[in-house]
Design a protein around this motif. Structure first.
Motif, PDB file in Angstrom:
ATOM      1  N   ALA A  77      -3.566   0.982  -8.551  1.00 25.66           N
ATOM      2  CA  ALA A  77      -2.408   1.866  -8.679  1.00 25.66           C
ATOM      3  C   ALA A  77      -2.356   2.860  -7.526  1.00 25.66           C
ATOM      4  N   LEU A  78      -3.488   3.403  -7.140  1.00 21.08           N
ATOM      5  CA  LEU A  78      -3.531   4.350  -6.032  1.00 21.08           C
ATOM      6  C   LEU A  78      -3.145   3.660  -4.723  1.00 21.08           C
ATOM      7  N   GLY A  79      -3.572   2.430  -4.545  1.00 20.27           N
ATOM      8  CA  GLY A  79      -3.207   1.678  -3.349  1.00 20.27           C
ATOM      9  C   GLY A  79      -1.716   1.418  -3.281  1.00 20.27           C
ATOM     10  N   TRP A 124       0.608   3.262  -4.754  1.00 21.46           N
ATOM     11  CA  TRP A 124       1.239   4.558  -4.580  1.00 21.46           C
ATOM     12  C   TRP A 124       1.165   5.007  -3.129  1.00 21.46           C
ATOM     13  N   ARG A 125       0.032   4.830  -2.479  1.00 19.27           N
ATOM     14  CA  ARG A 125      -0.131   5.227  -1.078  1.00 19.27           C
ATOM     15  C   ARG A 125       0.703   4.329  -0.168  1.00 19.27           C
ATOM     16  N   HIS A 126       0.802   3.048  -0.507  1.00 13.71           N
ATOM     17  CA  HIS A 126       1.553   2.113   0.330  1.00 13.71           C
ATOM     18  C   HIS A 126       3.044   2.442   0.297  1.00 13.71           C
ATOM     19  N   ALA A 162      -7.202   1.777 -11.526  1.00 19.45           N
ATOM     20  CA  ALA A 162      -6.887   3.033 -10.850  1.00 19.45           C
ATOM     21  C   ALA A 162      -6.830   2.831  -9.337  1.00 19.45           C
ATOM     22  N   SER A 163      -7.747   2.069  -8.806  1.00 25.39           N
ATOM     23  CA  SER A 163      -7.751   1.786  -7.371  1.00 25.39           C
ATOM     24  C   SER A 163      -6.507   1.006  -6.966  1.00 25.39           C
TER      25      SER A 163
END
Length: 56
Positions: free
Chosen positions: A47-49, A51-53, A44-45
């Motif tokens: 994927a979130l990284g 997505w934010r990038h 999850a971390s």
């Protein structure tokens, strides 16, 4: 969290070595749960990284 999973795994191995089957099974179960939780949170971390990038 991964460190806790490793600690419980070692406790399970030692308990099994000395013949404490119930304690070994409990510690192994806790180690499995913590390891799966670590994998889920790590993915999850990641994927979130990503997505934010891409959003920047």
């Amino acid at each position: 969290m991964l460190a806790y999973a490793i600690v419980f795994f070692i406790v399970a191995l030692l308990a099994a070595l000395f013949g404490f089957g119930g304690i070994a099974a409990g510690a192994a179960g806790i180690a499995k749960i913590l390891f799966v939780l670590f994998i889920v949170l790590a993915l999850a971390s990641f994927a979130l990284g990503l997505w934010r990038h891409r959003g920047s």
